[in-house]
Write a protein that holds these residues in place. Structure first.
Motif, mmCIF file in Angstrom:
data_model
loop_
_atom_site.group_PDB
_atom_site.id
_atom_site.type_symbol
_atom_site.label_atom_id
_atom_site.label_comp_id
_atom_site.label_asym_id
_atom_site.label_seq_id
_atom_site.Cartn_x
_atom_site.Cartn_y
_atom_site.Cartn_z
ATOM 1 N N ARG A 8 33.354 40.673 43.394
ATOM 2 C CA ARG A 8 34.291 40.225 42.699
ATOM 3 C C ARG A 8 33.880 40.435 41.263
ATOM 4 O O ARG A 8 34.703 40.926 40.369
ATOM 5 C CB ARG A 8 34.522 38.704 42.791
ATOM 6 C CG ARG A 8 35.650 38.178 41.884
ATOM 7 C CD ARG A 8 35.824 36.644 41.981
ATOM 8 N NE ARG A 8 34.772 35.837 42.361
ATOM 9 C CZ ARG A 8 34.401 35.156 43.372
ATOM 10 N NH1 ARG A 8 34.936 35.385 44.595
ATOM 11 N NH2 ARG A 8 33.335 34.514 43.439
ATOM 12 N N ARG A 9 32.622 40.455 40.914
ATOM 13 C CA ARG A 9 31.763 40.875 39.812
ATOM 14 C C ARG A 9 32.249 42.166 39.294
ATOM 15 O O ARG A 9 32.442 42.669 38.254
ATOM 16 C CB ARG A 9 30.652 40.343 39.451
ATOM 17 C CG ARG A 9 30.482 38.896 39.334
ATOM 18 C CD ARG A 9 29.387 38.149 39.381
ATOM 19 N NE ARG A 9 28.646 38.265 38.197
ATOM 20 C CZ ARG A 9 27.576 37.420 37.812
ATOM 21 N NH1 ARG A 9 26.980 36.655 38.762
ATOM 22 N NH2 ARG A 9 26.946 37.456 36.755
ATOM 23 N N ALA A 10 31.990 43.068 40.344
ATOM 24 C CA ALA A 10 32.063 44.543 40.132
ATOM 25 C C ALA A 10 33.470 45.055 39.697
ATOM 26 O O ALA A 10 33.730 45.679 39.002
ATOM 27 C CB ALA A 10 31.588 45.439 41.567
ATOM 28 N N ARG A 118 30.667 48.362 48.453
ATOM 29 C CA ARG A 118 31.984 48.667 47.621
ATOM 30 C C ARG A 118 31.511 48.182 46.355
ATOM 31 O O ARG A 118 31.920 48.836 45.267
ATOM 32 C CB ARG A 118 33.068 47.779 48.294
ATOM 33 C CG ARG A 118 33.596 48.212 49.505
ATOM 34 C CD ARG A 118 34.373 49.782 49.210
ATOM 35 N NE ARG A 118 35.308 49.424 48.153
ATOM 36 C CZ ARG A 118 35.595 50.420 47.409
ATOM 37 N NH1 ARG A 118 34.864 51.488 47.349
ATOM 38 N NH2 ARG A 118 36.475 50.405 46.358
ATOM 39 N N ALA A 119 30.885 47.091 46.219
ATOM 40 C CA ALA A 119 30.447 46.567 44.924
ATOM 41 C C ALA A 119 29.834 47.694 43.935
ATOM 42 O O ALA A 119 30.086 47.765 42.916
ATOM 43 C CB ALA A 119 29.838 45.369 44.951
ATOM 44 N N GLY A 120 28.632 48.451 44.871
ATOM 45 C CA GLY A 120 27.896 49.482 44.114
ATOM 46 C C GLY A 120 28.731 50.299 43.496
ATOM 47 O O GLY A 120 28.495 50.775 42.412
ATOM 48 N N ASP A 121 29.744 50.950 44.540
ATOM 49 C CA ASP A 121 30.440 51.929 43.880
ATOM 50 C C ASP A 121 31.445 51.675 43.023
ATOM 51 O O ASP A 121 31.716 52.319 41.952
ATOM 52 C CB ASP A 121 31.422 52.275 45.291
ATOM 53 C CG ASP A 121 32.232 53.651 44.956
ATOM 54 O OD1 ASP A 121 31.495 54.529 44.728
ATOM 55 O OD2 ASP A 121 33.173 53.623 45.215
ATOM 56 N N ILE A 122 32.036 50.424 43.046
ATOM 57 C CA ILE A 122 32.839 50.081 41.735
ATOM 58 C C ILE A 122 32.322 49.765 40.374
ATOM 59 O O ILE A 122 32.619 50.171 39.440
ATOM 60 C CB ILE A 122 33.757 48.643 42.405
ATOM 61 C CG1 ILE A 122 34.568 49.165 43.516
ATOM 62 C CG2 ILE A 122 34.342 47.763 40.952
ATOM 63 C CD1 ILE A 122 35.129 47.756 44.293
ATOM 64 N N ASP A 140 27.399 43.932 33.687
ATOM 65 C CA ASP A 140 26.680 42.837 34.009
ATOM 66 C C ASP A 140 25.395 42.875 34.672
ATOM 67 O O ASP A 140 25.101 43.688 35.484
ATOM 68 C CB ASP A 140 27.819 42.078 35.092
ATOM 69 C CG ASP A 140 27.272 40.762 35.648
ATOM 70 O OD1 ASP A 140 26.129 40.442 36.011
ATOM 71 O OD2 ASP A 140 28.188 39.775 35.477
ATOM 72 N N HIS A 141 24.536 42.179 33.797
ATOM 73 C CA HIS A 141 22.762 42.533 34.193
ATOM 74 C C HIS A 141 22.683 42.015 35.585
ATOM 75 O O HIS A 141 21.815 42.593 36.106
ATOM 76 C CB HIS A 141 21.943 41.766 33.081
ATOM 77 C CG HIS A 141 21.958 42.227 31.968
ATOM 78 N ND1 HIS A 141 21.749 43.336 31.581
ATOM 79 C CD2 HIS A 141 22.712 41.562 30.763
ATOM 80 C CE1 HIS A 141 22.080 43.705 30.207
ATOM 81 N NE2 HIS A 141 22.364 42.747 29.817
ATOM 82 N N GLU A 142 23.234 40.765 35.946
ATOM 83 C CA GLU A 142 22.934 40.091 37.495
ATOM 84 C C GLU A 142 23.651 41.199 38.517
ATOM 85 O O GLU A 142 23.157 41.382 39.542
ATOM 86 C CB GLU A 142 23.390 38.787 37.713
ATOM 87 C CG GLU A 142 22.659 37.688 36.759
ATOM 88 C CD GLU A 142 23.465 36.448 36.913
ATOM 89 O OE1 GLU A 142 24.572 36.237 37.340
ATOM 90 O OE2 GLU A 142 22.443 35.525 36.572
ATOM 91 N N LEU A 143 24.817 41.897 38.117
ATOM 92 C CA LEU A 143 25.415 42.516 39.017
ATOM 93 C C LEU A 143 24.672 43.903 39.270
ATOM 94 O O LEU A 143 24.286 44.245 40.408
ATOM 95 C CB LEU A 143 26.825 42.916 38.607
ATOM 96 C CG LEU A 143 27.568 44.326 39.184
ATOM 97 C CD1 LEU A 143 27.839 43.817 40.748
ATOM 98 C CD2 LEU A 143 28.977 44.413 38.507
#
Length: 186
Positions: A8-10, A118-122, A140-143
């Protein structure tokens, strides 16, 4: 941070930058060789749709064939991306989706791993979009921390191929390390 929160954050990072795209910016080049901003947005939307298909048991070849569309217009791009992101979020949130095995084009992986990939790609494409359009590049630093520890080792293990071009880790901030290792020049 759990996998759905990371995803969601990505998506939020990408969407934040997408809001600044208008007019001729859709035709601007991106750090992704030979892609315009519009083609980058279509790639991310297609990745979202492919994730839904893979989570629901499609083979990698069948899923890829079903999402290759082309012809997305600038007028429809933002809505298409948001619709596909919502479809993806629902698919990953389904009961048992994170435990399912799916056939990703690079490997057979769990839904949990797939959500992180998926989060990494996005997230990386959010940076590509920011670089292309001259908007805020800081993610986003945590992401970034989660992507660096989950997505980067997987991509690096794949080695250079037609999708990724892992570089070396020159040090620097976590975001700089991530982007450089993925062939970007922050």
């Amino acid at each position: 941070m759990d996998e759905l929160t990371v995803l969601r954050r990505a998506v939020t990072e990408f969407d934040r930058r997408l809001r600044d795209v208008a007019g001729d910016r859709w035709r601007w080049p991106t750090p992704c060789e030979s892609w315009t901003v519009l083609e980058l947005v279509e790639h991310v939307a297609n990745g979202n749709r492919m994730a839904v298909l893979l989570l629901n048991g499609a083979t990698a070849d069948r899923a890829a064939a079903r999402v290759r569309r082309g012809g997305l217009t600038a007028d429809a791009a933002a809505g298409d991306l948001r619709d596909s992101a919502e479809e993806q979020a629902r698919a990953f949130a389904e009961h048992g989706a994170l435990q399912r095995l799916c056939q990703h084009p690079a490997d057979r992986i769990s839904g949990r791993e797939f959500a992180l990939y998926r989060a990494g790609d996005i997230a990386v494409h959010a940076w590509d979009l920011a670089r292309a359009t001259g908007t805020v590049e800081a993610l986003d630093h945590e992401l970034v921390a989660v992507v660096l520890t989950t997505y980067l080792p997987w991509v690096t293990a794949l080695g250079p191929n037609d999708q990724f071009d892992p570089g070396h880790d020159p040090g620097g901030s976590p975001q700089e390390r991530l982007l450089t290792a993925l062939g970007r020049r922050p």
